[in-house]
Scaffold this motif. Structure first.
Motif, PDB file in Angstrom:
ATOM      1  N   ARG A  23       7.896  -6.715   1.733  1.00  0.00           N
ATOM      2  CA  ARG A  23       7.509  -7.797   2.630  1.00  0.00           C
ATOM      3  C   ARG A  23       8.344  -9.039   2.379  1.00  0.00           C
ATOM      4  NH1 ARG A  23       1.211  -8.137   1.742  1.00  0.00           N
ATOM      5  NH2 ARG A  23       1.371  -9.877   3.188  1.00  0.00           N
TER       6      ARG A  23
ATOM      7  N   ARG B 283       4.579  -5.943  -2.879  1.00  0.00           N
ATOM      8  CA  ARG B 283       5.003  -6.987  -1.953  1.00  0.00           C
ATOM      9  C   ARG B 283       6.510  -7.094  -1.805  1.00  0.00           C
ATOM     10  NH1 ARG B 283       0.563 -11.314  -4.059  1.00  0.00           N
ATOM     11  NH2 ARG B 283      -1.018 -10.967  -2.433  1.00  0.00           N
TER      12      ARG B 283
ATOM     13  N   SER C 257       3.142 -15.588  -2.678  1.00  0.00           N
ATOM     14  CA  SER C 257       2.019 -14.951  -1.995  1.00  0.00           C
ATOM     15  C   SER C 257       0.751 -15.133  -2.805  1.00  0.00           C
ATOM     16  CB  SER C 257       2.283 -13.454  -1.792  1.00  0.00           C
ATOM     17  OG  SER C 257       3.209 -13.219  -0.764  1.00  0.00           O
TER      18      SER C 257
END
Length: 363
Positions: free
Chosen positions: A352, A349, A153
């Motif tokens: 996710r 994160r 990411s």
């Protein structure tokens, strides 16, 4: 850039009066020999809500079947417009031509091999409508390395954990701490301000988008939304990596960008040094992750004899341990990230990542 500036001066005050009557959103895609994948990029753009009023593909003298592919796509997607260069002029010239052609109040500049994620334009336009003083709104991206299959990411450190507008003073405070949270490939920008800024400077090469978007953020402020907006597909032949393949040329372009920043009162006096550290680290990471490692490029990033020995030894070692050693040293040397922010962003994160489907299946 003179033609862009002339266009802005020709429109003048009339654009201020009538801009609300303009189409809402233009998407600009430079293309060079991406005929095999550009269809996926166009389909994803057309599926956005709101969908772009126009999708402008500037074909940069492609030698593959790109133009034929685009002509077929135009039958299925009427908003698609094709601008053709007879010879290859480079991505910066293609983006500037797209900016000239664009009619929307907002403009998105994407990649022919990247795929926008659902909800990108809805989130970016909503923030810009909510904060009319902001120059642009940007978000996060998912990076897929086609050479290694690695998924990551970006940005590594979030500037906020909810949608937020940052004024120019807040942008400066953030940039002092961490520089690379503005992802230009996820940004929707106000076309009027982009034209007023002169568009992308061809003399800055791979730094052109970083320069103009940071300048806009420091002058007007910007918005950030912590959600995935784009799937970036990278490989060793991509623009970001190929642009630093010639180390000497890359450093000349970097120094040119630093000179522009030092001469521009919009940039704080301390900022060029921060920008330089971050880009030196980025170049070093590309060199370290090359197969084999790029020894000459790594040693070119040394800051003194000790640094030269460490980076040279890491390059000689090679493999996973050599890459790890080089990256650790470059992190200590260049300080590219705010470590507490990196840890907090990584932890935030985790849910996710756990819920994501593997992106390799999408290709």
């Amino acid at each position: 850039m003179a033609d862009i500036e002339d266009q802005a001066s020709d429109k003048g005050q009339g654009e201020e009066v009538s801009r609300q009557d303009l189409p809402l959103l233009s998407a600009v895609i430079p293309n060079y020999n991406h005929g095999a994948v550009i269809g996926e990029a166009i389909e994803a753009l057309a599926a956005q809500v709101p969908s772009p009023d126009e999708i402008i593909v500037v074909d940069d003298g492609s030698t593959d079947d790109s133009v034929l592919v685009l002509e077929r796509l135009k039958l299925a997607y009427p908003p698609l417009r094709i601008v053709k260069f007879e010879t290859n002029k480079g991505a910066i010239h293609a983006m500037n031509r797209g900016l000239q052609e664009a009619q929307g109040r907002y403009v998105y500049f994407g990649g022919a091999d990247d795929v926008t994620r659902p909800g990108l334009f809805a989130a970016m336009v909503a923030e810009l409508e909510r904060h009319p003083q902001a120059a642009f709104a940007s978000c996060e991206a998912i990076l897929l390395d086609l050479d290694t299959g690695r998924v990551a990411s970006r940005p590594p450190v979030r500037p906020s954990y909810g949608p937020r507008f940052f004024d120019s003073a807040q942008v400066a405070k953030l940039l002092r701490r961490v520089d690379n949270w503005i992802l230009t490939g996820t940004a929707v920008v106000r076309r009027e301000l982009m034209i007023r800024a002169g568009g992308f400077d061809p003399m800055l090469g791979a730094f052109a988008d970083s320069f103009v978007f940071r300048r806009l953020s420091l002058q007007y402020g910007c918005c950030f939304v912590p959600q995935d907006g784009v799937l970036w597909r990278t490989n060793s032949d991509g623009l970001s990596r190929s642009s630093v393949a010639n180390f000497d040329a890359a450093m000349i372009t970097l120094n040119r960008a630093l000179e522009r920043m030092r001469a521009d009162q919009v940039f704080p006096k301390w900022y060029p040094a921060v920008f330089e550290r971050r880009w030196r680290f980025a170049i070093g990471r590309i060199a370290a992750e090359a197969r084999p490692m790029n020894r000459a490029m790594l040693i070119g990033l040394e800051r003194g004899q000790v640094s030269r020995v460490v980076l040279g030894s890491a390059a000689s070692m090679g493999g996973r341990f050599g890459r790890f050693a080089a990256l650790i040293w470059l992190t200590l040397q260049e300080r590219p990230v705010f470590l507490p922010g990196l840890l907090r962003t990584s932890l935030s994160r985790l849910p996710r990542f756990a819920s994501r489907a593997p992106f390799q299946q999408e290709n």
